[in-house]
Design an enzyme around this catalytic site. Structure first.
Site, PDB file in Angstrom:
ATOM      1  N   PRO A 109       6.861   8.781  -7.698  1.00  0.00           N
ATOM      2  CG  PRO A 109       6.465   6.395  -7.699  1.00  0.00           C
ATOM      3  CD  PRO A 109       6.576   7.522  -6.708  1.00  0.00           C
ATOM      4  CG  ASP A 124      -5.303 -11.389  -3.849  1.00  0.00           C
ATOM      5  OD1 ASP A 124      -5.680 -10.641  -4.675  1.00  0.00           O
ATOM      6  OD2 ASP A 124      -5.987 -11.732  -4.500  1.00  0.00           O
ATOM      7  CG  ASP A 180       9.140  13.189   7.816  1.00  0.00           C
ATOM      8  OD1 ASP A 180       7.895  11.673   7.161  1.00  0.00           O
ATOM      9  OD2 ASP A 180       9.431  13.957   7.401  1.00  0.00           O
ATOM     10  CG  HIS A 217      -1.315  -0.614  -8.019  1.00  0.00           C
ATOM     11  ND1 HIS A 217      -0.301  -0.075  -9.123  1.00  0.00           N
ATOM     12  CD2 HIS A 217      -1.534   0.881  -7.346  1.00  0.00           C
ATOM     13  CE1 HIS A 217       0.920   1.485  -9.052  1.00  0.00           C
ATOM     14  NE2 HIS A 217       0.020   2.054  -7.993  1.00  0.00           N
ATOM     15  CB  SER A 232       6.072  14.992   6.258  1.00  0.00           C
ATOM     16  OG  SER A 232       6.676  14.019   5.221  1.00  0.00           O
ATOM     17  CD  GLU A 267       4.677  14.614   2.263  1.00  0.00           C
ATOM     18  OE1 GLU A 267       4.500  13.849   2.696  1.00  0.00           O
ATOM     19  OE2 GLU A 267       5.924  15.118   2.996  1.00  0.00           O
ATOM     20  CG  HIS A 327       1.231   7.997  -1.265  1.00  0.00           C
ATOM     21  ND1 HIS A 327       1.054   8.751  -2.447  1.00  0.00           N
ATOM     22  CD2 HIS A 327       1.081   6.650  -1.805  1.00  0.00           C
ATOM     23  CE1 HIS A 327       0.320   8.651  -3.278  1.00  0.00           C
ATOM     24  NE2 HIS A 327       0.823   7.005  -3.217  1.00  0.00           N
ATOM     25  CG  ASP A 328       4.636   9.312   5.840  1.00  0.00           C
ATOM     26  OD1 ASP A 328       4.954  11.143   5.502  1.00  0.00           O
ATOM     27  OD2 ASP A 328       5.358   8.987   6.904  1.00  0.00           O
ATOM     28  CG  ASP A 331     -14.493 -15.799 -15.227  1.00  0.00           C
ATOM     29  OD1 ASP A 331     -14.208 -15.972 -14.035  1.00  0.00           O
ATOM     30  OD2 ASP A 331     -15.513 -17.354 -15.851  1.00  0.00           O
TER      31      ASP A 331
END
Length: 343
Positions: A156, A267, A68, A188, A70, A84, A60-61, A253
Site C-alpha cells: 500500500p 502503543d 518467504d 506507525h 524475499s 524488493e 514488507h516481507d 504535548d
C-alpha cells in the site's frame, strides 16, 4: 526493621525479574526462538531504532507472496539485483544485519522467513514493554523470487485513499478486514518516515487535513525544497518521539493528549495523534473518512489494552501468510538463494 527491609528488597528483586521476562528477558524452550530473542535484545540494546525496523520488515516481507524472506534477498537468479529492497515503497528498510547475525547463529535449523517473523515478534514485545506478545510456530520456507516492481505494485502507498487501502488489505493473498487495517496502522506509533512519503501533506492545498502547527513544524524541519536537492530526510512517525523543540513548534504535548511521553514505545498513541490530525501520511488520515474505521480509531484511543491484544492477533495472522512461490528452500544465507550461495 532489617528483616522487613530484606523482605521488601527480595520482593522488589522478584518483581524486577518478572518485569524483565515480560519485556527484555523472555525465554523460549525452543532453541531457535531463544537464540533469535537473545540476538534481538543485543541489537536493540546497541541500537534501539532497529526494533521498529524489525517490526516493519514483517509486513514488507509477508505482504509480497507471503512470508518467504524475499525482502531479505540482495539478488536472485531470475530478478538479478532488482529485488524488493530496491522498491520505492521499501525506502528505509533496515534490520538486515540483525537477521544475518541470527542466521549465522542458527544455521540450517531455521529458514530466513522464520527468523524474520520471530525477530519482529520479539521486537514488538520489547518495544511495548511486554504488553504485546504472541506465539509463533516455525516451518516457513524461503522464496527464490524477489521483485522490486512486484513490491511497488503490491504494498500500500502512503498516498492511498481509503478505498484503495481497503481493497489492498482485502485482496487475494492478504484477506485482511478494515478492522485489521486500522489495527496494523497503529504500528506507525514507532519508526521514521521519509519526506518523499509525506510531501503531499505539506503543500498548502493538501486534500487531507493536517494540524497547522504540526504541518508548520514539518515544513521547517523538512522543507519540500530538500527533495529538489536530492535529499530525502526522515522524521519520527510519531511526534511523541521528536525533539522537544519540534514538539513545541508543533504544539504537541503528549501528556495533555493522554499519551505516555516515553519515546520509542509501541502503543496506542497513534490513535490519539490521528484524531488530532497529527499523523504524517494521507493513508493514516483517510481512516477517518470511513465510519467504521473512524469508530475503531476512537475505540483504540480509548482502550490501549484492546489494541495491544488486537495488534498481537493481527501480527499472528500476518506472520502466517503462506509463501506463494515455487522451489521454496531453507537458505544458507538470507541475502542469496542457495543456487547463488557460492557465487
Amino acid at each position: 526493621m532489617a528483616r522487613l527491609n530484606a523482605t521488601v528488597l527480595s520482593l522488589c528483586v522478584v518483581l524486577a525479574l518478572l518485569a524483565g521476562q515480560s519485556a527484555a528477558g523472555r525465554y523460549y524452550s525452543d532453541k531457535v526462538q531463544d537464540k533469535v530473542r537473545k540476538e534481538v535484545e543485543k541489537a536493540m540494546a546497541y541500537n534501539p531504532s532497529v526494533g521498529a525496523a524489525l517490526v516493519r520488515l514483517v509486513f514488507h516481507d509477508c505482504w509480497i507472496n507471503g512470508c518467504d524472506g524475499s525482502v531479505l534477498l540482495d539478488k536472485t537468479p531470475t530478478d538479478g539485483t532488482n529485488v524488493e529492497k530496491k522498491a520505492v515503497n521499501n525506502i528505509g528498510l533496515a534490520g538486515f544485519e540483525v537477521i544475518d547475525t541470527i542466521k549465522q547463529k542458527v544455521g540450517a535449523a531455521a529458514s530466513c522467513a522464520d527468523i524474520l517473523v520471530f525477530a519482529g515478534r520479539d521486537a514488538a514485545d520489547i518495544l511495548s514493554g511486554g504488553k504485546i506478545f504472541y506465539n509463533l510456530a516455525g516451518g516457513r520456507k524461503d522464496g527464490v523470487v524477489s521483485s522490486a516492481s512486484a513490491a511497488d505494485a503490491t504494498l500500500p502507498h502512503s498516498t492511498f485513499d481509503f478505498t484503495q487501502l481497503q481493497n489492498n488489505f482485502a485482496a487475494a493473498g492478504h484477506g485482511f478486514t478494515v478492522e485489521e487495517l486500522v489495527v496494523l496502522s497503529g504500528a506507525h506509533s514507532i519508526g521514521v518516515a521519509h519526506l518523499s512519503s509525506y510531501q503531499d501533506r505539506l503543500a498548502d492545498a493538501t486534500a487531507t487535513p493536517i494540524d497547522s502547527d504540526y504541518q508548520a513544524a514539518l515544513n521547517k524541519t523538512t522543507p519540500l525544497e530538500l527533495l529538489k536537492k536530492g535529499q530525502d530526510p526522515t522524521v519520527p512517525n510519531n511526534p511523541r518521539d521528536a525533539s522537544a523543540a519540534f514538539q513545541k513548534a508543533a504544539a504537541y504535548d503528549p501528556v495533555a493528549l493522554g499519551v505516555s511521553p516515553a519515546r520509542g514505545v509501541l502503543d496506542n498513541s497513534y490513535y490519539h495523534n490521528n484524531l488530532e490530525n497529527k499523523v504524517l501520511f494521507k493513508s493514516d488520515w483517510v481512516l477517518r473518512t470511513d465510519g467504521f474505521a473512524a469508530g475503531k480509531l476512537q475505540e483504540y484511543k480509548d482502550n490501549a489494552t484492546e489494541w495491544n491484544s488486537d495488534f498481537a492477533d493481527a501480527m499472528v495472522k500476518l506472520s502466517g501468510l503462506p509463501a506463494q512461490g515455487k522451489n521454496l528452500e531453507t537458505r544458507r544465507n538470507c541475502r542469496f538463494t542457495n543456487q547463488q550461495y557460492y557465487y
